[in-house]
Design a protein around this motif. Structure first.
Motif, mmCIF file in Angstrom:
data_model
loop_
_atom_site.group_PDB
_atom_site.id
_atom_site.type_symbol
_atom_site.label_atom_id
_atom_site.label_comp_id
_atom_site.label_asym_id
_atom_site.label_seq_id
_atom_site.Cartn_x
_atom_site.Cartn_y
_atom_site.Cartn_z
ATOM 1 N N SER A 130 -10.595 -1.972 1.751
ATOM 2 C CA SER A 130 -10.301 -0.568 1.437
ATOM 3 C C SER A 130 -11.357 0.006 0.500
ATOM 4 O O SER A 130 -11.859 1.117 0.689
ATOM 5 C CB SER A 130 -8.926 -0.459 0.787
ATOM 6 O OG SER A 130 -8.795 0.794 0.198
ATOM 7 N N GLY A 155 -16.580 0.966 1.466
ATOM 8 C CA GLY A 155 -16.606 1.904 2.594
ATOM 9 C C GLY A 155 -17.817 2.802 2.501
ATOM 10 O O GLY A 155 -18.857 2.412 1.952
ATOM 11 N N LEU A 156 -17.660 4.016 2.981
ATOM 12 C CA LEU A 156 -18.777 4.955 2.930
ATOM 13 C C LEU A 156 -19.232 5.174 1.494
ATOM 14 O O LEU A 156 -20.392 5.472 1.239
ATOM 15 C CB LEU A 156 -18.359 6.288 3.536
ATOM 16 C CG LEU A 156 -17.947 6.249 5.016
ATOM 17 C CD1 LEU A 156 -17.493 7.621 5.471
ATOM 18 C CD2 LEU A 156 -19.103 5.766 5.879
ATOM 19 N N GLY A 157 -18.284 5.006 0.566
ATOM 20 C CA GLY A 157 -18.615 5.176 -0.855
ATOM 21 C C GLY A 157 -19.745 4.247 -1.276
ATOM 22 O O GLY A 157 -20.607 4.621 -2.072
ATOM 23 N N ASN A 158 -19.742 3.028 -0.762
ATOM 24 C CA ASN A 158 -20.776 2.065 -1.154
ATOM 25 C C ASN A 158 -22.062 2.258 -0.366
ATOM 26 O O ASN A 158 -23.155 2.110 -0.882
ATOM 27 C CB ASN A 158 -20.296 0.633 -0.898
ATOM 28 C CG ASN A 158 -19.010 0.328 -1.613
ATOM 29 O OD1 ASN A 158 -18.003 0.982 -1.361
ATOM 30 N ND2 ASN A 158 -19.021 -0.607 -2.512
ATOM 31 N N SER A 178 -15.330 4.942 -4.947
ATOM 32 C CA SER A 178 -15.628 3.644 -4.328
ATOM 33 C C SER A 178 -14.534 2.616 -4.571
ATOM 34 O O SER A 178 -14.441 1.649 -3.833
ATOM 35 C CB SER A 178 -16.991 3.119 -4.781
ATOM 36 O OG SER A 178 -16.905 2.671 -6.095
ATOM 37 N N LEU A 179 -13.706 2.802 -5.598
ATOM 38 C CA LEU A 179 -12.626 1.825 -5.779
ATOM 39 C C LEU A 179 -11.332 2.297 -5.127
ATOM 40 O O LEU A 179 -10.279 1.675 -5.308
ATOM 41 C CB LEU A 179 -12.406 1.542 -7.267
ATOM 42 C CG LEU A 179 -13.542 0.825 -8.004
ATOM 43 C CD1 LEU A 179 -13.166 0.567 -9.462
ATOM 44 C CD2 LEU A 179 -13.905 -0.503 -7.343
ATOM 45 N N MET A 203 -5.503 7.806 -4.678
ATOM 46 C CA MET A 203 -5.155 8.189 -3.313
ATOM 47 C C MET A 203 -3.821 7.614 -2.904
ATOM 48 O O MET A 203 -3.380 7.807 -1.782
ATOM 49 C CB MET A 203 -6.150 7.569 -2.313
ATOM 50 C CG MET A 203 -7.551 7.890 -2.505
ATOM 51 S SD MET A 203 -7.844 9.403 -1.677
ATOM 52 C CE MET A 203 -7.913 10.451 -3.082
ATOM 53 N N ILE A 233 -3.577 4.584 -2.247
ATOM 54 C CA ILE A 233 -3.908 3.418 -1.430
ATOM 55 C C ILE A 233 -3.534 2.124 -2.173
ATOM 56 O O ILE A 233 -2.867 1.246 -1.637
ATOM 57 C CB ILE A 233 -5.419 3.362 -1.104
ATOM 58 C CG1 ILE A 233 -5.834 4.535 -0.234
ATOM 59 C CG2 ILE A 233 -5.789 2.047 -0.440
ATOM 60 C CD1 ILE A 233 -7.328 4.587 0.066
ATOM 61 N N LEU A 240 -8.184 14.037 -6.041
ATOM 62 C CA LEU A 240 -8.355 12.660 -6.508
ATOM 63 C C LEU A 240 -8.283 12.538 -8.049
ATOM 64 O O LEU A 240 -7.506 11.729 -8.563
ATOM 65 C CB LEU A 240 -9.683 12.163 -5.955
ATOM 66 C CG LEU A 240 -9.988 10.712 -5.850
ATOM 67 C CD1 LEU A 240 -10.749 10.447 -4.550
ATOM 68 C CD2 LEU A 240 -10.842 10.292 -6.987
#
Ligand code: PFF
Length: 457
Positions: free
Chosen positions: A19, A22-25, A235-236, A240, A242, A398
């Motif tokens: 999770s 993702g695109l964040g990294n 990125s973490l 959200m 989640i 967020l």
């Protein structure tokens, strides 16, 4: 009440790392690093992850495992007859809005993977030499335009990834999410290490690496700090719902502090390795002046890098596999927030909840995709729908949810929730409780409020 649970320690870590990574990294980190002066930003980001990210993650974990329910359910259970559940509801809304546009990028990734495998992306390009960077720029800019801004092809690939997500999520927590993560996370690391070895063996790699790793502290300003904080939360996967949802699937003996450290370290490691691929590669081919922002980096600059390298299609395919894996395990987690809510709140079956959560995406993601094509004239506050949803969810919702979670767990949750969760009911030691409590009570709300204000300024 949620009866779902991850089956193994490795599985729950793989799913949570899946999770986070993702695109964040891969897509946001290089751009932020480039825009904020390189290694100094990297150091700030590392500091933000450990000083703020880990404590906020632990607050979400405690809520999720303490309340054993979805992002709204935990608040209703721990503090019935109060309005705190609104924090969870906004988290669910944010995760849903993010899913709408994240699926589109995942669709582009599959499209580029397809064109890398078939060779269409490099058709009539052949193996290029760096003497014609401008010519290559034009080719790949036009190609990106035709792949992303066309109406139908990106839509078809977006629908395929939505179906892929539905397929995984229908499998449930253990047979769907956990199994997927157990298989794909090792793939991601292997591919990343392979790409890293190739990038670092390029003749001029040292210069890019030096820029990425030697800090220039004069570059640090208030906005660098704010950007590092924003990058940490994105990125973490904080704010959200989640991590609340995933932690509700953690068994009672899972050590939360250790889990949060492992997840944060692995997410950082991926960002670091991505930097070790991208900066040496672009500097080697004289592309360091190019924008590394989002779509341009991934869908224009990198294909250009691959076109200059031998074995173009192999590296290109591996890179888009990496990006697809990173994005897929993230969209699965984003969607699970809504599915868990529908199941817990309305007692729906998994099938019903999955379909109700994901089928509307065929419409919403279509609108986001078309906002680069035939609907680009439709704007909200001057932004196309895709960019508006991105800014609204990541810059406003967020931080708001994160502040809500910190204030709730720090001040209003049932006494001892955090301590109980961090020590598994007093059975294990956790030396971090006092520090975590200090951060989520004072430091995190203040710093996040600073991000919020600066986003508006
Ligand atoms: N953490 C993942 C990423 O960095 O791409 C997924 C994600 C979750 C992104 C939540 C953004 C977000 F707000």
């Amino acid at each position: 009440m949620s009866k779902k649970q991850f089956g193994s320690k490795i599985g729950l870590i793989a799913a949570t790392v899946g999770s986070a990574v993702g695109l964040g990294n891969v897509w946001r980190f290089p751009a932020e690093t480039q825009a904020n002066g390189g290694a100094a930003f990297l150091l700030l980001y590392v500091a933000c992850v450990f000083i703020l990210g880990v404590p906020v993650m632990l607050a979400e974990f405690s809520l999720g495992r303490g309340g054993k329910s979805d992002a709204v359910g935990v608040f209703r259970k721990l503090s019935p007859r109060t309005a705190w559940w609104v924090v969870g509801a906004v988290g669910i809304l944010a995760s849903y809005l993010i899913t709408c546009f994240y699926m589109v990028v995942e669709g582009w990734t599959l499209e580029y993977l397809w064109h890398s495998v078939t060779g269409g992306l490099y058709e009539s390009v052949g193996h290029m030499t760096t003497s014609d960077v401008e010519g290559a720029d034009n080719i790949f800019a036009r190609r990106m335009d035709s792949y992303i801004s066309a109406d139908w092809p990106p839509l078809i690939f977006t629908y395929l990834v939505i179906l892929l997500n539905i397929g995984v999520l229908l499998g449930g927590v253990q047979k769907g999410i956990e199994r997927l993560s157990n298989v794909l996370m090792p793939v991601l690391f292997v591919v990343l290490v392979a790409l890293c070895c190739v990038a670092l063996s390029l003749p001029g790699a040292g210069e890019g690496l030096r820029w990425f790793l030697s800090p220039d502290f004069s570059k640090i300003t208030a906005s660098t700090v704010i950007n590092a904080l924003g990058q940490t939360f994105f990125s973490l996967s904080l704010g959200m719902g989640i991590l609340i949802t995933y932690a509700s699937y953690y068994p009672s003996h899972t050590r939360l502090t250790r889990t949060s450290m492992i997840v944060s370290l692995l997410s950082l490691l991926v960002a670091l390795l991505v930097g070790c691929v991208i900066f040496p590669a672009v500097s080697n081919f004289g592309l360091d002046g190019h924008s590394l922002r989002g779509a341009t980096l991934v869908f224009q600059t990198l294909p250009e890098v691959f076109a200059f390298m031998p074995a173009t299609r192999l590296w290109s395919t591996l890179f888009f596999v990496l990006l697809l894996v990173a994005a897929l395990t993230s969209t699965v987690s984003l969607s699970e927030v809504t599915i868990a809510f529908l199941q817990d709140r309305f007692g729906m079956t998994r099938l019903k909840a999955c379909l109700l959560a994901l089928t509307p995406l065929f419409v919403f993601s279509t609108l986001c995709s078309l906002s680069f094509g035939s609907m680009s004239g439709f704007t909200i506050f001057g932004l196309n729908l895709f960019d508006f949803l991105d800014k609204f969810a990541t810059n406003l919702l967020l931080p708001l949810v994160s502040i809500g979670v910190c204030v709730y767990v720090g001040w209003f949750a049932p006494r001892g929730l955090l301590r109980d969760q961090l020590t598994n009911g007093g059975t294990v030691r956790s030396r971090m409780t006092v520090f975590v409590l200090f951060v989520i009570r004072y430091l995190a709300p203040l710093m996040i409020a600073a991000i919020l204000v600066s986003n508006f300024i």
